[in-house]
Design a protein around this motif. Structure first.
Motif, PDB file in Angstrom:
ATOM      1  N   MET A   1       0.849  -1.185   0.000  1.00 25.77           N
ATOM      2  CA  MET A   1       0.000   0.000   0.000  1.00 25.77           C
ATOM      3  C   MET A   1       0.889   1.241   0.000  1.00 25.77           C
ATOM      4  SD  MET A   1      -3.052   0.960   2.731  1.00 25.77           S
ATOM      5  CE  MET A   1      -3.625  -0.731   2.748  1.00 25.77           C
ATOM      6  N   ASN A   2       0.598   2.205  -0.884  1.00 25.47           N
ATOM      7  CA  ASN A   2       1.458   3.381  -0.971  1.00 25.47           C
ATOM      8  C   ASN A   2       1.151   4.388   0.147  1.00 25.47           C
ATOM      9  OD1 ASN A   2      -0.741   5.106  -1.747  1.00 25.47           O
ATOM     10  ND2 ASN A   2      -0.466   4.542  -3.893  1.00 25.47           N
ATOM     11  N   PHE A   3       1.989   5.433   0.231  1.00 24.80           N
ATOM     12  CA  PHE A   3       1.868   6.395   1.322  1.00 24.80           C
ATOM     13  C   PHE A   3       0.528   7.120   1.305  1.00 24.80           C
ATOM     14  CE2 PHE A   3       2.227  10.764   2.845  1.00 24.80           C
ATOM     15  CZ  PHE A   3       2.629  10.552   4.157  1.00 24.80           C
ATOM     16  N   GLU A   4       0.087   7.560   0.145  1.00 24.44           N
ATOM     17  CA  GLU A   4      -1.153   8.340   0.060  1.00 24.44           C
ATOM     18  C   GLU A   4      -2.350   7.535   0.559  1.00 24.44           C
ATOM     19  OE1 GLU A   4      -3.843  10.824  -3.216  1.00 24.44           O
ATOM     20  OE2 GLU A   4      -1.980   9.843  -3.824  1.00 24.44           O
ATOM     21  N   ILE A   5      -2.476   6.320   0.086  1.00 26.44           N
ATOM     22  CA  ILE A   5      -3.607   5.485   0.507  1.00 26.44           C
ATOM     23  C   ILE A   5      -3.492   5.131   1.988  1.00 26.44           C
ATOM     24  CG2 ILE A   5      -4.731   3.240   0.218  1.00 26.44           C
ATOM     25  CD1 ILE A   5      -4.048   3.381  -2.737  1.00 26.44           C
ATOM     26  N   SER A   6      -2.281   4.813   2.425  1.00 23.58           N
ATOM     27  CA  SER A   6      -2.074   4.487   3.847  1.00 23.58           C
ATOM     28  C   SER A   6      -2.493   5.650   4.732  1.00 23.58           C
ATOM     29  CB  SER A   6      -0.610   4.140   4.095  1.00 23.58           C
ATOM     30  OG  SER A   6      -0.223   2.988   3.375  1.00 23.58           O
ATOM     31  N   ASN A   7      -2.146   6.861   4.330  1.00 27.29           N
ATOM     32  CA  ASN A   7      -2.510   8.042   5.106  1.00 27.29           C
ATOM     33  C   ASN A   7      -4.024   8.247   5.114  1.00 27.29           C
ATOM     34  OD1 ASN A   7      -1.124  10.048   6.690  1.00 27.29           O
ATOM     35  ND2 ASN A   7      -1.856  11.581   5.234  1.00 27.29           N
ATOM     36  N   GLN A   8      -4.673   7.948   3.995  1.00 25.80           N
ATOM     37  CA  GLN A   8      -6.134   8.052   3.932  1.00 25.80           C
ATOM     38  C   GLN A   8      -6.796   7.044   4.873  1.00 25.80           C
ATOM     39  OE1 GLN A   8      -7.365   7.597  -0.152  1.00 25.80           O
ATOM     40  NE2 GLN A   8      -6.311   9.460  -0.839  1.00 25.80           N
ATOM     41  N   VAL A   9      -6.230   5.844   4.920  1.00 24.46           N
ATOM     42  CA  VAL A   9      -6.760   4.827   5.821  1.00 24.46           C
ATOM     43  C   VAL A   9      -6.640   5.284   7.269  1.00 24.46           C
ATOM     44  CG1 VAL A   9      -6.383   2.499   6.748  1.00 24.46           C
ATOM     45  CG2 VAL A   9      -6.354   2.876   4.269  1.00 24.46           C
ATOM     46  N   VAL A  10      -5.496   5.840   7.613  1.00 25.14           N
ATOM     47  CA  VAL A  10      -5.293   6.321   8.981  1.00 25.14           C
ATOM     48  C   VAL A  10      -6.254   7.463   9.294  1.00 25.14           C
ATOM     49  CG1 VAL A  10      -3.652   7.395  10.574  1.00 25.14           C
ATOM     50  CG2 VAL A  10      -2.904   5.545   9.066  1.00 25.14           C
ATOM     51  N   ASP A  11      -6.475   8.357   8.332  1.00 26.84           N
ATOM     52  CA  ASP A  11      -7.464   9.427   8.516  1.00 26.84           C
ATOM     53  C   ASP A  11      -8.832   8.838   8.856  1.00 26.84           C
ATOM     54  OD1 ASP A  11      -5.730  11.527   8.024  1.00 26.84           O
ATOM     55  OD2 ASP A  11      -6.262  11.709   5.904  1.00 26.84           O
ATOM     56  N   THR A  12      -9.207   7.801   8.117  1.00 31.21           N
ATOM     57  CA  THR A  12     -10.506   7.158   8.316  1.00 31.21           C
ATOM     58  C   THR A  12     -10.622   6.548   9.702  1.00 31.21           C
ATOM     59  OG1 THR A  12     -10.738   6.660   5.949  1.00 31.21           O
ATOM     60  CG2 THR A  12     -12.041   5.325   7.481  1.00 31.21           C
ATOM     61  N   VAL A  13      -9.596   5.807  10.105  1.00 29.91           N
ATOM     62  CA  VAL A  13      -9.616   5.134  11.405  1.00 29.91           C
ATOM     63  C   VAL A  13      -9.603   6.140  12.544  1.00 29.91           C
ATOM     64  CG1 VAL A  13      -8.295   3.638  12.942  1.00 29.91           C
ATOM     65  CG2 VAL A  13      -8.564   3.016  10.551  1.00 29.91           C
TER      66      VAL A  13
END
Length: 220
Positions: free
Chosen positions: A1-13
Motif C-alpha cells: 500500500m502506498n503512502f497516500e492510501i495508507s494516510n487516507q486509511v489512517v485518517d478514516t480510522v
C-alpha cells in the motif's frame, strides 16, 4: 500500500475513534478515545512491537465502525448500579444504558482487515473479548476486578469459558500476547491520565500499512 492510501486509511480510522469519543464509554467515567489512548500508551511503554501497539489503540474500533451487524447490549441502569454503586451513569432510575456493541471485537477485526491492517493486528483486536471470557473462567477474582459495565457485557459475550475452553485457548500461539492486550484494556480507565495523543501514532500506523500487500477495501 502506498503512502497516500495508507494516510487516507489512517485518517478514516482516526476519525472513527474521534467521533466515537463523543459518546460515553459504556458505563465508564472516561471517553472511548481516552480509553484507547491509555491502552496504547501502556503497550508503548513496554516497547511492544508496532502491531501490538496498534492493536491496543484500535481494540474497540468495532464499537463505532459502521456495520449491519451492530446491535447494542442494552441493560437497566439498576443492574449496573447493583454491580457498581459508585458509577456516575447509574443515577437515573428506571432507565437503560448500553454496555457496548454485540460482537464489536469481530466487527472491529474484520473492519481493520478490510482497511489493510495485518492479520496479527486483527487477531489481537478480535481476541480481547475471548480473553475476558478466558480470564473469568480461569480465575474468579478476575471477574470481581471488572467494572460493573464489563460484568454486564460479559453476559452478552457468552460468559466465562468452561475448563475445556480455557485449556484450548491456552494452546493459541498468541495466547500470552492476547492476554497482555486485555490487561492493558482493563487498566485503561484512569480519569485525567496524560498520555500521548492520537496523532502521535500516525507515523506508526502509516508505516505499518505501507508494509502490507493488501488493498484497502473499506475506505469511507
Amino acid at each position: 500500500m502506498n503512502f497516500e492510501i495508507s494516510n487516507q486509511v489512517v485518517d478514516t480510522v482516526f476519525k472513527v475513534l474521534i467521533d466515537g469519543s463523543k459518546q460515553d464509554y459504556i458505563g465508564e467515567n472516561i471517553s472511548q478515545l481516552e480509553h484507547s489512548l491509555q491502552a496504547a500508551a501502556q503497550a508503548l511503554e513496554t516497547k511492544a512491537d508496532d502491531e501490538t501497539i496498534l492493536a491496543a489503540l484500535l481494540h474497540d474500533i468495532g464499537q463505532f465502525a459502521t456495520s449491519a451487524d451492530q446491535k447494542q447490549m442494552i441493560c437497566d441502569t439498576s443492574a449496573l448500579a447493583e454491580l457498581d454503586p459508585t458509577n456516575s451513569t447509574t443515577t437515573s432510575p428506571n432507565s437503560t444504558i448500553s454496555v457496548g456493541v454485540t460482537g464489536h471485537e469481530r466487527i472491529g477485526a474484520e473492519y481493520l482487515r478490510k482497511l489493510g491492517f495485518s492479520n496479527k493486528v486483527a487477531q489481537l483486536v478480535e481476541s480481547h473479548v475471548p480473553v475476558k471470557r478466558y480470564l473469568t473462567g480461569k480465575d474468579h477474582s478476575y471477574y470481581e476486578s471488572l467494572s460493573g459495565a464489563s460484568k454486564l457485557s460479559l453476559k452478552y459475550q457468552g460468559g466465562p469459558f468452561t475448563p475445556e475452553q480455557v485449556k484450548e485457548f491456552e494452546e493459541d500461539p498468541l495466547f500470552e500476547l492476547k492476554v497482555q492486550v486485555r490487561k492493558w484494556d482493563d487498566a485503561a480507565k484512569v480519569v485525567g491520565l496524560e498520555v500521548p495523543d492520537l496523532e502521535s501514532y500516525r507515523q506508526m500506523a502509516v508505516g505499518h500499512l505501507m508494509k502490507q500487500d493488501k488493498v484497502a477495501t473499506a475506505l469511507a
